[in-house]
Design a protein around this motif. Structure first.
Motif, PDB file in Angstrom:
ATOM      1  N   GLN A 205      40.728  36.934  35.434  1.00 39.05           N
ATOM      2  CA  GLN A 205      41.895  36.912  34.538  1.00 39.05           C
ATOM      3  C   GLN A 205      42.812  38.123  34.708  1.00 39.05           C
ATOM      4  O   GLN A 205      43.461  38.564  33.767  1.00 39.05           O
ATOM      5  N   ILE A 222      41.037  32.099  37.191  1.00 37.42           N
ATOM      6  CA  ILE A 222      40.836  31.437  35.904  1.00 37.42           C
ATOM      7  C   ILE A 222      39.377  31.016  35.741  1.00 37.42           C
ATOM      8  O   ILE A 222      38.869  30.878  34.644  1.00 37.42           O
ATOM      9  N   GLU A 233      45.316  30.649  39.295  1.00 40.01           N
ATOM     10  CA  GLU A 233      46.616  30.226  38.760  1.00 40.01           C
ATOM     11  C   GLU A 233      47.707  30.918  39.570  1.00 40.01           C
ATOM     12  O   GLU A 233      47.751  32.151  39.633  1.00 40.01           O
ATOM     13  N   GLN A 236      52.071  29.510  37.726  1.00 33.75           N
ATOM     14  CA  GLN A 236      51.723  28.679  36.557  1.00 33.75           C
ATOM     15  C   GLN A 236      51.073  27.343  36.897  1.00 33.75           C
ATOM     16  O   GLN A 236      51.042  26.429  36.082  1.00 33.75           O
ATOM     17  N   LYS A 237      50.588  27.247  38.138  1.00 32.41           N
ATOM     18  CA  LYS A 237      49.842  26.020  38.502  1.00 32.41           C
ATOM     19  C   LYS A 237      48.413  26.399  38.876  1.00 32.41           C
ATOM     20  O   LYS A 237      48.192  27.427  39.519  1.00 32.41           O
ATOM     21  N   LEU A 238      47.472  25.545  38.498  1.00 35.80           N
ATOM     22  CA  LEU A 238      46.070  25.812  38.802  1.00 35.80           C
ATOM     23  C   LEU A 238      45.724  25.211  40.168  1.00 35.80           C
ATOM     24  O   LEU A 238      45.970  24.023  40.417  1.00 35.80           O
ATOM     25  N   LYS A 239      45.199  26.046  41.063  1.00 35.88           N
ATOM     26  CA  LYS A 239      44.831  25.559  42.398  1.00 35.88           C
ATOM     27  C   LYS A 239      43.406  25.992  42.714  1.00 35.88           C
ATOM     28  O   LYS A 239      42.962  27.032  42.256  1.00 35.88           O
TER      29      LYS A 239
END
Ligand code: BTN
Length: 250
Positions: A205, A222, A233, A236-239
């Motif tokens: 984080q 994350i 992240e 603002q997109k989780l990959k």
């Protein structure tokens, strides 16, 4: 040492090619669960991603633990990585209580950003379960000088502590933690291991730079998927990334 099975059958070799290879050779003979192969020196120590693990003779921990985690499906082998990483982390943290000790995903152990230990798990899989696993652990204990050329600066327990701590003391503590965490895993208490793994995770984080496909991106860890992929992240997109797809920038 206060364990039921880890380290009870203990084979120490002065010299071997790799304790992991030696341990794998014992699997066909049905070596008991918890058998440990340890060595003073490895002529062909194996690291992750086909790297070589080099360590001076007689001053560090180099060992492999044989496990039969038949309760795990092949999709859950990363549970073992988590369990072993956490056990090594708990051990280093115990002996270096004033230092910042972290697990760098997937399973390097860092002290103030320097590498003190590495783990190489080699699993033998069947269609629906893990037949056996060899958990190889290398930890720098007494070594004080390291050659150049490491990606990440190495360190050792001796370099980080003012006390002299014996290899055997650290090893026995590690066996106890590993047994405790393995039994937790076996009895389905993965949530507790997962929580502790995340608590110890390096850069969890936090914003940091990651090299992905030749480019550097700002990202934030994350979590880690059950399969072991790193959840980052980015914009603002989780990959999700496998070990081959992402590299931590210094
Ligand atoms: C890494 O960080 O790349 C993993 C290193 C694992 C090294 C240990 S030393 C004992 C065991 N035997 C091996 O050949 N490798 C592991």
């Amino acid at each position: 040492m206060n364990t039921l099975f880890i380290g009870k059958n203990f084979i120490h070799l002065k010299e071997v090619d790799s304790t992991n290879s030696f341990a794998s050779g014992l699997l066909s003979e049905q070596a008991p669960e918890g058998t440990v192969i340890s060595a003073d020196w490895q002529s062909a120590g194996k690291g992750q991603r086909n790297a070589v693990w080099k360590s001076n003779a007689g001053c560090n921990l180099m060992l492999s633990v044989i496990l039969y985690p038949r309760f795990l499906s092949p999709q859950k082998t990363f549970d073992l990585n988590r369990m072993v990483s956490l056990s090594v982390w708990e051990t280093v943290h115990h002996f270096l209580p004033d230092r910042s000790v972290n697990i760098k995903w997937p399973n390097d152990i860092l002290v103030d950003g320097k590498k003190i230990a590495g783990i190489l798990l080699e699993n033998q899989l069947e269609a629906s379960r893990v037949r056996s696993a060899v958990a190889g652990i290398g930890m720098n204990v007494l070594q004080k000088e390291f050659p150049d050329g490491f990606k990440r600066r190495p360190t050792s327990v001796s370099l980080e502590s003012s006390k002299t701590i014996k290899r055997e003391t650290i090893r026995d503590f590690l066996f106890e933690r590993m047994e405790r965490n393995y039994l937790k895993l076996r009895s389905g208490q993965m949530a507790s291991i997962d929580k502790n793994y995340l608590h110890a995770l390096y850069r969890y984080q936090e914003d940091a730079d990651y090299r992905i496909g030749g480019h550097v991106y700002k990202g934030r860890i994350i979590g880690v998927e059950r399969s072991g992929r790193l959840a980052l992240e980015i914009d603002q997109k989780l990959k999700y990334f496998t070990i081959k797809e992402v590299e931590f920038c210094p």
